[in-house]
Design an enzyme around this catalytic site. Structure first.
Site, PDB file in Angstrom:
ATOM      1  N   GLN A 259       0.810  -0.849   0.144  1.00  0.00           N
ATOM      2  CA  GLN A 259      -0.025  -0.179  -0.064  1.00  0.00           C
ATOM      3  C   GLN A 259       0.767   1.044   0.039  1.00  0.00           C
ATOM      4  O   GLN A 259       0.765   2.192  -0.653  1.00  0.00           O
ATOM      5  CB  GLN A 259      -0.909   0.023   1.227  1.00  0.00           C
ATOM      6  CG  GLN A 259      -2.027  -1.188   1.240  1.00  0.00           C
ATOM      7  CD  GLN A 259      -2.939  -0.931   2.506  1.00  0.00           C
ATOM      8  OE1 GLN A 259      -2.467  -0.186   3.423  1.00  0.00           O
ATOM      9  NE2 GLN A 259      -4.027  -1.445   2.383  1.00  0.00           N
TER      10      GLN A 259
ATOM     11  N   ARG B 173      -3.068   7.908   5.152  1.00  0.00           N
ATOM     12  CA  ARG B 173      -2.743   6.865   5.990  1.00  0.00           C
ATOM     13  C   ARG B 173      -2.925   7.003   7.490  1.00  0.00           C
ATOM     14  O   ARG B 173      -3.083   5.801   7.999  1.00  0.00           O
ATOM     15  CB  ARG B 173      -1.439   6.623   5.655  1.00  0.00           C
ATOM     16  CG  ARG B 173      -1.033   6.384   4.055  1.00  0.00           C
ATOM     17  CD  ARG B 173      -2.120   5.254   3.483  1.00  0.00           C
ATOM     18  NE  ARG B 173      -1.475   4.930   2.198  1.00  0.00           N
ATOM     19  CZ  ARG B 173      -2.388   4.246   1.399  1.00  0.00           C
ATOM     20  NH1 ARG B 173      -3.550   3.513   1.750  1.00  0.00           N
ATOM     21  NH2 ARG B 173      -1.816   4.035  -0.048  1.00  0.00           N
TER      22      ARG B 173
END
Lengths: 338, 338, 338, 338
Positions: C136, C258
């Site tokens: 990711q 994030r």
């Protein structure tokens, strides 16, 4: 470019060029060779298995006039609204079987800043623009550029002179803004200075190059100054041109900054012409862009707290808001309470 | 995909799929829905005023098989050889009136690393590849990517198992290289381990998800582990897929590193398939790429000094060369004197 | 790492490592060689004419533990709050003589997305993280990365197993979200599967490599499978490590995505550790980031219209709002009217 | 800047500024405020746990003069030779236990274009440079830039006028090259034109702004033209300034293109000053850069074939070489057989 071709290009070109294409009066920026190149590029279609966008093909290669000598023209593109959807769906895989229709998905992506599907479309422009506009524009680094080289070739005698209605005074309140339009003698004087200095600098540029306007050598006994040096005498309103290619995500980012009222007028008009191309190219993305980006506003944590208090019925002034004076004004403007 | 369509696609597809397209045996990686999508995409052409490349259109959307379940397929492109030339000429402007023909210009740009004109072309691939290959590939940052999300969707039961002839031992001399091919029982044992572990991990993945192979819920009384967690049980040879879009310059950079003998075999075969697409798309660029990049060698200042001494008739050994042992071997290899 | 050194590192390290540094219990991810390297790096200071940030120096090189075997540690940095201000002032030149103090300027830059001054600071992290988190993370392309190569070296026997309280079921409403925590036998079963499969895969990895745990050759008569192949048997919860370097602007972008509640828990905890480093490094930027980015909300044109109507006293429901059901819920959540 | 400080800065500054620092005659580009800022920045050191490079600290903040009014000064840096090695070793992990010493590893990385370890170092420059140089420079996109804004502030009366020995004629053989130096009346005439046009344009710039040289308003009854418009009258040899920050890999790429003899002299001198900073900062990388990049040559497949034939004793002329005339000349130049 003969009037025979007008019919092929549809109503748009008539609108842009006033129906009087023969002679192509507006973009004097184009040479005969360039006009012929456009004619050739538009002369016949070829079959493709790629996505095509008829509304964009209508204006493909055709220069949209900007400022006094500039233009923007789309010369190639890749993808369409459906390509954005398709890319989003490869990410979501099987999971998207139930996701609602394309428009909703595009809106969702735009709203939640899922930017990678927008990177799947690409567009290429040919642009003629003053050097000082090019200097702002080039700060957008995520694009591909090929610019006319004044080290290698001689620039044309074309420089931007503002129309009288754009000859604005320095703003008294915003250090990078414009105030009232200059008028009368002051305006005339400024225009004369701009025109004279650009002209003189260009005349001397050719003189140093030892070249005539038509590219002949003036004095056959000498070489003239190197092009890469002579160009340094030109003023930054001289026109240059480039190919500029970017993906849809980065185009939207460019437009959100440069089609904005805070952008300098001279680059904003380029952004406006590109936004017209955007509207033709990817109408769903364009609409989402207007709603979720151009017309949207980012409210800070403190601003949101103020809005919540107001909605709860409280009367909040700047003093009780926790916001500085400037932020308060910005919030009031967003809420139409200025 | 019916045999009626074979004729439209030409000899290439026959060559790839053995002329027996019905059933599409090779890329088992494709679902029926995907095959139908490819059929639809290839069903009819649309007219465009953009540059088109018939040799690339021939294979547009068609998957080129790679490894045991993977593929590469071109799904869109922008530009051609002429677009590179056109961009170079906008840079050189009037000055290029005398520049020789297109092939010479492309060779010149490639030789002198004038990279920006190559950025004016763009290509988009759909790729199915093992996760460990994707991890190498993604290190090329100047590309646009949309990958299938295992947070969002369930991955298919597909993992890469090397063909026996690619089951190589660790190289004794090169820490990131391969040695002799394993054989006999050792090979069989390795293959069994790879297959069993991948299978078991996948079985347990579905079990943790509380899903059957066909996507039904196994035990209706519970939800199953979150997808974003369950996936962590999968081995890195599981297949993923993505859309990958890049410009021609960055594609060449990718190929120069990944079609190279030093690249891992499992990514090199993807690069090879993409090189075939390159050859169809921009044949002049492809040829220049082979000559000035893939077949070329960078000789350091010290290496050049050695070559000059040799050409002057001197006999030079490593001891007198000023090069380390490793560099000396590299130079000898380049000069075919190994 | 002797307790003598504790005093030098201050209260922070005590807080992180419970005051019991000898043995450094938490980050078992660190080898003795790495601990010695950290000791050496923190052993003595050197004089510099660059900007320094004592609060960040306090934790420089020290691993902040994340997940069961991971960590984040800052290993270098460039610039501070003042470097952002300095860069903004070079842009504004003489004009800024009257601009108010630094905090106001930083807030202004953040609010108006003037991002380039934030690019003038740089930070470098050493991170240990599971492969599926790395996958990711790496999608953030504007960073510099050097990752441990499993083509070249053998990975350690370390894989992420979620703590019981993070073993969440799939969300029923959000395809990429988590629902209730699994409990009882189901949880125990899932944990056993994860642990067993990772262990078995790792055991077979070593077996295929023909290596013992301590790096010795098992069977001296054969080479073992190539590292670049054997690694494909590992599960994606195996730990890898990398150096990751980025500028402050891109770090903020990373954190905004994030450290967000929509991010997967396993990457969010890394973002949280990095946010702690941010707070120490550039406290003014950190504060502005919380107000104008993390706590802020983007309201679309249509959402703003709804807010304006509400503020004018109108009672607006979804039906009259012009918003879809999902957008309406999002707006109500922002306004705390959910 | 008092002579007391000279001792602290060492021999370098004496060399640059002729030992006569009081008054700082060379870089007239610096204002008193800037000199005071440099003094302050160099006044005292602070302790840090980061890598430091004493040879670079010696010149930190100190402007290296370039052209007639320009300069380059390093204002911050991150990392050193060892940071490159450290990053390479994280990639190679355990495997590097036996890799030979640092210099060998750096040479290896440079020779094989393993570029990511070089990205782990970062440097920040403050540069004063003519606009036409800035226009070339900015084409390097992988850098962070903050430029003085002429929308916001008024530019100084400083423009580049070439020294007589750099006033070159256009090359007759290379369209972007320079020929013989102009002399006598022709040179004097060119210099007069450049100086007069730049001066007049600047005078009119201030006049349009309604400002005096010292920033006062001339005519108190009017506002003057907006700065963002008035600047368009300036010639492209006017000086601007910026902060420019990049990683070591991209700095090497910049230098390999701009310290090259094909680069325009006026940007090459900036590259030369930066190369001096490079030499002080990362001496091993600098040396490898000279050997494997600046002094190296890329030989195409066809060129290599020619070299092999020559080494085998064959006499090869252009006719038999398979190379075009231009390539043949390039090869002969590389082999010193021109």
């Amino acid at each position: 470019m003969g009037s025979e071709r007008v019919g092929d290009e549809g109503a748009f070109i008539s609108a842009v060029y006033g129906g009087n294409l023969t002679g192509y009066t507006v973009p004097m920026a184009l040479t005969d060779a360039q006009l012929a190149e456009i004619d050739a590029a538009r002369a016949e279609t070829r079959p493709t298995l790629r996505a095509t966008v008829p509304a964009l093909e209508e204006i493909l290669h055709v220069p949209l006039p900007v400022l006094d000598h500039g233009f923007v023209r789309v010369i190639d593109y890749m993808g369409d609204d459906a390509a954005v959807v398709q890319a989003a769906r490869v990410s979501y895989g099987r999971g998207t079987r139930k996701v609602s229709e394309d428009r909703g998905l595009i809106n969702y992506l735009m709203r939640h800043r899922h930017t990678t599907p927008f990177e799947m479309c690409e567009i290429k422009f040919h642009v003629k623009l003053p050097v000082f506009v090019a200097r702002q524009w080039i700060r957008h680094r995520t694009a591909n550029v090929n610019e006319y080289s004044a080290r290698y070739s001689v620039l044309d005698r074309e420089f931007y002179i503002p129309a009288p209605e754009h000859l604005a005074a320095q703003s008294a309140v915003n250090r990078q803004g414009r105030g009232a339009v200059l008028a009368g003698e002051e305006a005339a004087h400024v225009l004369a200075l701009l025109r004279d200095d650009a002209t003189r600098s260009y005349d001397h540029y050719l003189e140093m190059l030892n070249e005539t306007e038509s590219g002949e050598r003036r004095d056959p006994t000498r070489d003239g100054l190197a092009r890469e040096l002579a160009r340094m005498n030109l003023t930054v309103n001289v026109y240059t041109q480039w190919y500029w290619k970017t993906d849809l995500h980065n185009l939207l980012h460019f437009l959100s900054l440069r089609a904005d009222p805070h952008a300098q007028y001279e680059i904003r008009v380029y952004a406006d012409a590109m936004a017209e191309a955007l509207r033709r190219w990817v109408p769903m993305v364009h609409e989402a862009f207007l709603d979720y980006r151009m017309g949207a506003a980012m409210l800070s944590a403190k601003m949101l707290a103020v809005v919540r208090r107001m909605l709860a019925g409280e009367t909040v002034g700047q003093a009780e808001s926790g916001l500085g004076a400037r932020e308060w004004r910005e919030l009031m403007a967003v809420l139409d309470r200025a």
